[in-house]
Design an enzyme around this catalytic site. Structure first.
Site, mmCIF file in Angstrom:
data_model
loop_
_atom_site.group_PDB
_atom_site.id
_atom_site.type_symbol
_atom_site.label_atom_id
_atom_site.label_comp_id
_atom_site.label_asym_id
_atom_site.label_seq_id
_atom_site.Cartn_x
_atom_site.Cartn_y
_atom_site.Cartn_z
ATOM 1 N N HIS A 186 0.851 -1.197 0.000
ATOM 2 C CA HIS A 186 0.000 0.000 0.000
ATOM 3 C C HIS A 186 0.886 1.247 0.000
ATOM 4 C CE1 HIS A 186 -2.938 2.995 1.094
ATOM 5 N NE2 HIS A 186 -3.869 2.135 0.737
ATOM 6 N N GLU A 231 -3.962 2.218 -7.260
ATOM 7 C CA GLU A 231 -4.359 3.299 -6.359
ATOM 8 C C GLU A 231 -3.420 4.483 -6.539
ATOM 9 O OE1 GLU A 231 -6.621 1.947 -2.671
ATOM 10 O OE2 GLU A 231 -4.535 1.643 -2.198
HETATM 11 P P1 13P Z 1 -9.740 6.304 0.336
HETATM 12 O O1 13P Z 1 -10.885 5.488 -0.219
HETATM 13 O O2 13P Z 1 -9.998 6.759 1.734
HETATM 14 O O3 13P Z 1 -9.316 7.383 -0.599
HETATM 15 O O4 13P Z 1 -8.505 5.306 0.467
HETATM 16 C C1 13P Z 1 -8.134 4.543 -0.614
HETATM 17 C C2 13P Z 1 -7.116 3.582 -0.165
HETATM 18 O O5 13P Z 1 -5.984 3.954 0.083
HETATM 19 C C3 13P Z 1 -7.540 2.181 0.011
HETATM 20 O O6 13P Z 1 -6.463 1.339 0.227
#
Ligand code: 13P
Length: 244
Positions: A88, A158
């Site tokens: 992450h 992401e």
């Molecule tokens: P948000 O949905 O709070 O933007 O976070 C995304 C995330 O990092 C999920 O791993």
């Protein structure tokens, strides 16, 4: 669709984490819901009782032994989690390199945990160097993965610039469609057609009930919400919005 809810460190009390898991388990939905509470809450929540799949948010690079404070893949598996989030951006920001991520992917798969591999650029530039950045994140992480294990990998795209923002600041539909195809192409070119078909792709970054429908682009298998997964109301609203 696959929805992986990353509770991050939002929920302090184990009862609150269990409330979300319980509500998700009661939903009559065709979607695959995987929830990732903190390590401590993971040991307390029963996946079997609530009929949902659980994930850890991280794992150790070590198999076990003299490593104070580390949580190994086997310990996670013993807590009844089936999945683990690896790489992450919030962990990469704390020093997790591509090489550490690759080791964690191997540790997880070696212990029969399924992997949610997170990739994503900090910013986009007009020269599209972010595309080589994503390519490197993916190919370095999947280097040691056996052909048969690609079905146990979910890639979550992401982009860091879209995390923790408002729904209107998430990625655009066109850009997401392009990235989904690009990720498939990277896997196809580097590992083969079978592997590209087996791998699942999610999007994460300010996904909620407001924008999820517009982000359901061809080739995308689901979402990785953070904030929107950390309360039963917002999680249920998100899932209902997918079906609306
Ligand atoms: P948000 O949905 O709070 O933007 O976070 C995304 C995330 O990092 C999920 O791993």
């Amino acid at each position: 669709m696959i929805i992986v809810g990353n509770f991050k460190s939002y929920l302090v009390r184990k009862g609150d984490a269990e409330t979300v898991v319980k509500a998700a388990g009661k939903l009559k939905t065709k979607h695959k819901i995987i929830l990732a509470p903190s390590f401590v809450h993971l040991g307390y929540i029963s996946a079997k009782k609530h009929k949902v799949a659980l994930a850890a948010q991280n794992l150790s690079i070590f198999e076990g032994g003299a490593h104070t404070g580390e949580v190994s893949a086997d310990v996670i598996l013993d807590s009844a989690a089936e999945y683990v989030i690896v790489g992450h951006s919030e962990r990469r920001a704390g020093g997790e390199t591509n090489s550490i991520v690759a080791t964690k992917v191997c540790q997880a798969l070696g212990s029969k945990l399924k992997v949610v591999l997170c990739v994503g650029e900090a910013e986009r530039d007009s020269h599209a160097t972010y595309l080589s950045f994503i390519t490197e994140e993916i190919t370095s992480a999947l280097k040691g993965v056996k052909e048969n294990d690609f079905k146990n990998i979910i890639i979550a795209y992401e982009p860091i610039w879209a995390i923790g923002k408002s729904a209107s600041e998430a990625i655009t539909t066109d850009d997401l469609e392009e990235m989904t195809l690009f990720i498939k192409k990277i896997v196809h070119e580097n590992y083969g057609e079978k592997q590209a078909k087996a791998i699942k792709i999610l999007y994460g970054g300010s996904v909620n009930a407001e924008n999820v429908k517009s982000l359901m682009v061809p080739g995308l298998d689901g979402f990785l919400p953070g904030r929107a997964s950390a309360s039963k109301e917002t999680l249920i609203a998100l899932i209902e919005a997918i079906d609306s």
